[in-house]
Design an enzyme around this catalytic site. Structure first.
Site, PDB file in Angstrom:
ATOM      1  N   GLU A 155       1.426  14.999   9.501  1.00 20.43           N
ATOM      2  CA  GLU A 155       0.664  14.298   8.467  1.00 20.43           C
ATOM      3  C   GLU A 155      -0.808  14.222   8.836  1.00 20.43           C
ATOM      4  O   GLU A 155      -1.688  14.394   7.986  1.00 20.43           O
ATOM      5  CB  GLU A 155       1.212  12.883   8.259  1.00 20.43           C
ATOM      6  N   GLU A 164      -9.601   4.648  14.769  1.00 15.79           N
ATOM      7  CA  GLU A 164      -9.767   3.876  15.994  1.00 15.79           C
ATOM      8  C   GLU A 164      -8.481   3.893  16.826  1.00 15.79           C
ATOM      9  O   GLU A 164      -8.518   4.052  18.051  1.00 15.79           O
ATOM     10  CB  GLU A 164     -10.154   2.433  15.651  1.00 15.79           C
ATOM     11  N   GLY A 204      -2.740   7.335   7.638  1.00 15.55           N
ATOM     12  CA  GLY A 204      -2.250   8.288   8.625  1.00 15.55           C
ATOM     13  C   GLY A 204      -2.507   7.824  10.048  1.00 15.55           C
ATOM     14  O   GLY A 204      -2.430   8.611  10.998  1.00 15.55           O
ATOM     15  N   GLY A 205      -2.816   6.534  10.198  1.00 12.59           N
ATOM     16  CA  GLY A 205      -3.240   5.988  11.490  1.00 12.59           C
ATOM     17  C   GLY A 205      -4.755   5.907  11.485  1.00 12.59           C
ATOM     18  O   GLY A 205      -5.437   6.924  11.310  1.00 12.59           O
ATOM     19  N   PHE A 214       0.826  -1.216   0.000  1.00 13.17           N
ATOM     20  CA  PHE A 214       0.000   0.000   0.000  1.00 13.17           C
ATOM     21  C   PHE A 214       0.857   1.261   0.000  1.00 13.17           C
ATOM     22  O   PHE A 214       0.547   2.228   0.712  1.00 13.17           O
ATOM     23  CB  PHE A 214      -0.946   0.035   1.208  1.00 13.17           C
TER      24      PHE A 214
END
Length: 424
Positions: A282, A407, A403-404, A194
């Site tokens: 970010e 959750e 970007g995380g 990804f």
């Protein structure tokens, strides 16, 4: 060096978008307008109006963060994307990647490296000017900066950041790629998945384990600069996504890739901390983009309901539609105020990880909500893939994931909320 790699990584994501607003925010953290004749309506008695008071949320001239020179530059940026990006967006989406030449055109127009210092080949602007371009440059050596940054700023080299692996996404401490020492060199083995701009990338910043015996995974991670033509480095197929179609996404494979000591970015085993220092930026920038896109979708939908007729009158004459527009504008303007506050705090290095997480969570989820509501108001027309609102709906979905994931970010916020209680 890490900063300019971040720039290419994020620029590639947004360059993939269909609408002009998706990329114009690169420079100012605000939205733009797909309409060629954008309204310029701002100053009033020397005061800049907030977004909520503008005729359109996408109008140039609002927000106290910016001034007349930036307004002028924003107009230049809009014209560039209207001329160079929009006409090709459908073809790029179908193909799965952009033309490399567009990067050089962007570089020649001064749209890359906005806040990279002039001595390293950049423009020398501020974070508010670039917004999505990282302002930290301390990790790279002088040799690395001189070797890569001028070409990246000029658009002659495209970079990517290879963090995610098949078994490690938001949890960077779970990565398995390993770079073992061999004399003064490193031998890199592993795979990534990804990776945005991974297919077109000329150079990649790779996250890898360098010390398996470290007291924690975070203490044994390093960053490496790997050129695309390095023996043993291979790229997989283009990955087909439901959104951001023109943003090339690929898997990367490293088999006994020999890297000189000069390929190490920063200090050995400090990579995790470098990444943690950059991630709040970010996440803010994802929020910046989500807010800009929400403004764009709102204006597209407002224009549509003022033209579309039903039961002998336009949709905008129906009270239920009016209330929905009022709700959406209110939510977007609240988000804009928070995002601008975050940008201002970041300018003076006061933005913390918790607030950046809040920005990313709240506005990315709002973008998805606005996308669904705007598509609904377009009716069947909104369900056609080639319409801007349909593609914006598809593009919005990933905002809560990369970007995380939201959750995971909620966990990070909760830890900070509860930290004082744990100390008592």
């Amino acid at each position: 060096m890490f900063s300019i790699a971040k720039q290419s990584f994020l620029f590639g994501r947004k360059l993939a978008g269909i609408s002009v607003p998706r990329v114009c925010f690169l420079h100012y953290g605000a939205s733009s307008n797909v309409v060629a004749n954008a309204v310029k309506f701002g100053s009033h008695d020397g005061q800049r109006r907030p977004t909520a008071k503008m005729p359109k949320l996408t109008d140039i001239g609002s927000r106290t963060l910016f001034g007349p020179e930036q307004d002028s530059f924003r107009e230049t940026v809009r014209k560039f994307f209207q001329k160079e990006i929009t006409p090709h967006s459908q073809a790029w989406n179908e193909r799965g990647y952009t033309d490399k030449e567009i990067w050089e055109k962007a570089g020649s127009c001064g749209l890359l490296g906005i806040n990279i210092p002039e001595e390293h080949g950049g423009i020398g602007g501020s974070f508010a000017d670039a917004c999505i371009i990282m302002e930290e440059h301390k990790y790279g050596s002088e040799e690395q900066k001189q070797k890569y940054i001028p070409d990246m700023t000029a658009g002659k080299k495209i970079s990517a950041i290879a963090m995610t692996e098949p078994d490690a996404g938001s949890d960077l401490q779970g990565i398995k790629s390993f770079a073992r020492k061999d004399g003064s060199d490193y031998i890199l083995n592993g795979s990534k998945i990804f990776i945005s701009t991974g297919w077109l990338a000329d150079v990649v910043v790779v996250v890898a384990v360098t010390n398996k015996e470290a007291k924690s995974a975070a203490h044994g991670i390093s960053l490496f600069i790997v050129d695309a033509d390095t023996p043993g480095f291979k790229k997989s197929w283009l990955m087909k996504k439901i959104g951001l179609g023109a943003s090339d996404t690929a898997g990367l494979f490293f088999e006994d890739v020999r890297l000189p000591a000069s390929a190490l970015l920063g200090e050995e085993n400090k990579g995790f901390y470098y990444l943690m220092n950059e991630l709040p930026q970010e996440r803010l920038l994802i929020g910046v983009h989500a807010c800009a896109q929400s403004e764009f979708m709102f204006e597209e939908t407002k224009q549509y309901v003022m033209q579309r007729k039903a039961y002998g009158k336009t949709l905008s004459n129906l009270q239920t539609i009016q209330h929905k527009l009022a709700e959406m504008k209110t939510e977007i303007c609240v988000a804009r105020a928070f995002i601008d506050q975050c940008i201002a705090l970041h300018e003076v290095q006061q933005l913390d990880a918790q607030m950046a997480c809040m920005a990313k969570i709240w506005v990315s989820e709002l973008e998805n909500k606005i996308a669904a509501q705007c598509l609904q108001l377009h009716g069947e027309a909104g369900y056609l893939y080639d319409t801007p609102i349909a593609r914006a709906y598809l593009d919005a979905r990933v905002q809560t994931i990369y970007g995380g994931s939201n959750e995971v970010l909620k966990d990070l916020i909760a830890r900070q909320i509860l930290a004082p209680a744990k100390k008592i």
